[in-house]
Design an enzyme around this catalytic site. Structure first.
Site, mmCIF file in Angstrom:
data_model
loop_
_atom_site.group_PDB
_atom_site.id
_atom_site.type_symbol
_atom_site.label_atom_id
_atom_site.label_comp_id
_atom_site.label_asym_id
_atom_site.label_seq_id
_atom_site.Cartn_x
_atom_site.Cartn_y
_atom_site.Cartn_z
ATOM 1 N N ARG A 24 11.623 -5.171 5.198
ATOM 2 C CA ARG A 24 11.308 -3.750 4.972
ATOM 3 C C ARG A 24 12.196 -2.839 5.818
ATOM 4 O O ARG A 24 12.466 -3.095 6.985
ATOM 5 C CB ARG A 24 9.846 -3.464 5.313
ATOM 6 N N ARG A 31 -1.163 -9.276 12.690
ATOM 7 C CA ARG A 31 -1.751 -8.206 11.852
ATOM 8 C C ARG A 31 -2.561 -8.804 10.708
ATOM 9 O O ARG A 31 -3.609 -8.277 10.328
ATOM 10 C CB ARG A 31 -0.626 -7.308 11.300
ATOM 11 N N ARG A 36 10.543 -0.838 11.475
ATOM 12 C CA ARG A 36 9.364 -0.572 12.311
ATOM 13 C C ARG A 36 9.272 -1.555 13.472
ATOM 14 O O ARG A 36 9.623 -2.722 13.320
ATOM 15 C CB ARG A 36 8.104 -0.693 11.453
ATOM 16 N N LYS A 80 0.833 -1.217 0.000
ATOM 17 C CA LYS A 80 0.000 0.000 0.000
ATOM 18 C C LYS A 80 0.865 1.265 0.000
ATOM 19 O O LYS A 80 0.691 2.155 -0.831
ATOM 20 C CB LYS A 80 -0.932 0.022 1.231
ATOM 21 N N ARG A 122 -10.645 0.357 8.208
ATOM 22 C CA ARG A 122 -10.241 -1.053 8.342
ATOM 23 C C ARG A 122 -11.335 -1.880 8.989
ATOM 24 O O ARG A 122 -11.121 -3.046 9.269
ATOM 25 C CB ARG A 122 -8.998 -1.169 9.223
HETATM 26 P P1 AP5 Z 1 4.724 -1.487 1.922
HETATM 27 O O1 AP5 Z 1 4.397 -0.682 0.724
HETATM 28 O O2 AP5 Z 1 5.393 -0.816 3.064
HETATM 29 O O3 AP5 Z 1 3.411 -2.289 2.397
HETATM 30 P P2 AP5 Z 1 2.117 -1.778 3.172
HETATM 31 O O4 AP5 Z 1 0.959 -2.486 2.580
HETATM 32 O O5 AP5 Z 1 2.082 -0.295 3.247
HETATM 33 O O6 AP5 Z 1 2.447 -2.441 4.575
HETATM 34 P P3 AP5 Z 1 2.167 -1.976 6.051
HETATM 35 O O7 AP5 Z 1 2.897 -2.981 6.908
HETATM 36 O O8 AP5 Z 1 2.516 -0.539 6.268
HETATM 37 O O9 AP5 Z 1 0.670 -2.199 6.203
HETATM 38 P P4 AP5 Z 1 -0.078 -2.371 7.522
HETATM 39 O O10 AP5 Z 1 -1.474 -2.229 7.095
HETATM 40 O O11 AP5 Z 1 0.251 -3.616 8.257
HETATM 41 O O12 AP5 Z 1 0.528 -1.226 8.448
HETATM 42 P P5 AP5 Z 1 0.053 0.237 8.831
HETATM 43 O O13 AP5 Z 1 1.255 1.059 9.005
HETATM 44 O O14 AP5 Z 1 -0.979 0.713 7.904
HETATM 45 O O15 AP5 Z 1 5.599 -2.730 1.420
HETATM 46 C C1 AP5 Z 1 6.092 -3.675 2.344
HETATM 47 C C2 AP5 Z 1 7.481 -4.158 1.888
HETATM 48 O O16 AP5 Z 1 7.345 -4.866 0.660
HETATM 49 C C3 AP5 Z 1 8.467 -3.012 1.611
HETATM 50 O O17 AP5 Z 1 9.740 -3.403 2.029
HETATM 51 C C4 AP5 Z 1 8.423 -2.826 0.088
HETATM 52 O O18 AP5 Z 1 9.649 -2.356 -0.431
HETATM 53 C C5 AP5 Z 1 8.118 -4.245 -0.384
HETATM 54 N N1 AP5 Z 1 7.289 -4.264 -1.589
HETATM 55 C C6 AP5 Z 1 6.229 -3.485 -1.891
HETATM 56 N N2 AP5 Z 1 5.711 -3.811 -3.091
HETATM 57 C C7 AP5 Z 1 6.463 -4.845 -3.548
HETATM 58 C C8 AP5 Z 1 6.418 -5.643 -4.741
HETATM 59 N N3 AP5 Z 1 5.487 -5.423 -5.685
HETATM 60 N N4 AP5 Z 1 7.329 -6.617 -4.889
HETATM 61 C C9 AP5 Z 1 8.290 -6.853 -3.922
HETATM 62 N N5 AP5 Z 1 8.381 -6.124 -2.776
HETATM 63 C C10 AP5 Z 1 7.473 -5.136 -2.597
HETATM 64 O O19 AP5 Z 1 -0.619 -0.032 10.233
HETATM 65 C C11 AP5 Z 1 0.161 -0.439 11.328
HETATM 66 C C12 AP5 Z 1 -0.714 -0.666 12.535
HETATM 67 O O20 AP5 Z 1 -1.383 0.560 12.892
HETATM 68 C C13 AP5 Z 1 -1.840 -1.687 12.359
HETATM 69 O O21 AP5 Z 1 -1.394 -2.992 12.589
HETATM 70 C C14 AP5 Z 1 -2.839 -1.202 13.430
HETATM 71 O O22 AP5 Z 1 -2.444 -1.625 14.710
HETATM 72 C C15 AP5 Z 1 -2.699 0.298 13.359
HETATM 73 N N6 AP5 Z 1 -3.655 0.887 12.400
HETATM 74 C C16 AP5 Z 1 -3.396 1.381 11.160
HETATM 75 N N7 AP5 Z 1 -4.521 1.813 10.571
HETATM 76 C C17 AP5 Z 1 -5.519 1.595 11.458
HETATM 77 C C18 AP5 Z 1 -6.917 1.812 11.426
HETATM 78 N N8 AP5 Z 1 -7.541 2.332 10.357
HETATM 79 N N9 AP5 Z 1 -7.634 1.467 12.519
HETATM 80 C C19 AP5 Z 1 -7.055 0.935 13.611
HETATM 81 N N10 AP5 Z 1 -5.728 0.690 13.707
HETATM 82 C C20 AP5 Z 1 -4.980 1.012 12.628
#
Ligand code: AP5
Length: 285
Positions: free
Chosen positions: A193, A233, A222, A82, A158
């Site tokens: 990552r 997650r 992270r 994402k 979410r």
């Molecule tokens: P990356 O692009 O960083 O992936 P991402 O989908 O953004 O992953 P996140 O881990 O950030 O998602 P998440 O939903 O778990 O975390 P968030 O911060 O939103 O890519 C990942 C890796 O893969 C990178 O190294 C990249 O280089 C590589 N990559 C990307 N594309 C690739 C490809 N095509 N091929 C190969 N490699 C690739 O949330 C964190 C926490 O916050 C949650 O667990 C929750 O506790 C809380 N939270 C967040 N939002 C909410 C909400 N709305 N409500 C309640 N709690 C929330």
């Protein structure tokens, strides 16, 4: 924001077919048919759902399209890509990127009460309670830059309750992109990552390595990027995704996230450009 509802009419190619009609799925583009939604029936008449008959709805879209920029939601399992895709979308379409995870990490970094509470849930791979997240995201979404340039909501909503908090304000996306990556690849993506604290750029030690030693030496990881935590997650993701599918099924598009970064962006680009074209068409009619 009331125009968001009308703007959804502009993406008619993403709408499900009428009852009884079969429409071929365009190549490289899969409509998510909510097959896992179980008891929730498919909503086959979005116009009725929004309480508007087709004619006034179209008229409203024309009026809205004149001033309305593109509004996008992007969802997917942890590490489905994402954030990586949001960087590219923001660069090409100029949308305001609002990442719920980044907003929460900023609260943690500044040591606010919300940040302290949020961290406890994030460490367990659970959703942070709505009392913290909903107003934080709504507040950012309603700021003038997001209203003027259009928004790109990453990782929000979410859950059903988070989506309903937007629905009650009439806030809907033109398109909801759901990145699809097999579970077995996600752990490797998470563990490898790294983030550049200076530029915010996302790297992967194997798939997107840093360009030089200087960058490599300042990369950070992270606190929730461990194998154990990503499994939690992922569970949370699967517990909630179906309720979103049922709410946004008229604008949801599943995109294969298991190709190169550029390949995934190519698919997204086609979808967003087509959404924009349709908005412009509606405006000119
Ligand atoms: P990356 O692009 O960083 O992936 P991402 O989908 O953004 O992953 P996140 O881990 O950030 O998602 P998440 O939903 O778990 O975390 P968030 O911060 O939103 O890519 C990942 C890796 O893969 C990178 O190294 C990249 O280089 C590589 N990559 C990307 N594309 C690739 C490809 N095509 N091929 C190969 N490699 C690739 O949330 C964190 C926490 O916050 C949650 O667990 C929750 O506790 C809380 N939270 C967040 N939002 C909410 C909400 N709305 N409500 C309640 N709690 C929330």
């Amino acid at each position: 924001m009331a125009s968001s509802t009308a703007a959804a009419a502009a993406v008619t190619s993403l709408l499900p077919p009428p009852v009884g009609a079969e429409r071929p799925v365009p190549q490289g583009r899969l409509l998510f048919r909510a097959s896992r939604a179980g008891s929730r029936p498919l909503r086959l008449n979005p116009a009725r759902h929004h309480g508007l008959s087709p004619a006034p709805r179209a008229a409203k879209a024309v009026e809205a399209g004149k001033a309305d920029p593109l509004n996008v939601m992007i969802a997917g399992a942890p590490a489905s890509g994402k954030g990586t895709q949001c960087e590219l979308i923001k660069a090409k379409y100029g949308l305001v990127h609002i990442s719920a995870g980044d907003l929460l990490r900023a609260e943690i970094a500044t040591g606010t009460d919300n940040g302290k509470q949020a961290k406890e849930f994030m460490e367990k791979g659970q959703l942070v309670p709505d009392e913290i997240v909903v107003n934080m995201v709504k507040g950012r979404l309603l700021q003038p830059d997001a209203q003027e340039k259009g928004w790109l909501l990453d990782g929000y909503p979410r859950s059903y309750s988070q989506a309903m908090a937007l629905e009650t304000l009439g806030i809907r996306p033109d398109i909801f992109i759901l990145l699809d990556v097999p579970d077995e690849l996600l752990v490797e993506r998470v563990v490898g990552r790294r983030l550049d604290p200076e530029t915010g750029k996302i790297y992967h030690l194997k798939y997107s390595p840093p360009e030089n030693e200087e960058i490599a030496s300042r990369l950070t990881q992270r606190f929730d990027d461990t194998e154990e935590k990503v499994k939690l997650r992922l569970q949370t993701h699967y517990q909630n995704i179906e309720s979103l599918v049922s709410i946004y099924e008229d604008v949801i598009v599943k995109v294969n996230g298991n190709t190169t970064v550029e390949g995934v962006f190519g698919e997204i680009e086609k979808l967003l450009t087509s959404s924009l074209d349709k908005k412009t068409e509606m405006t000119c009619r």
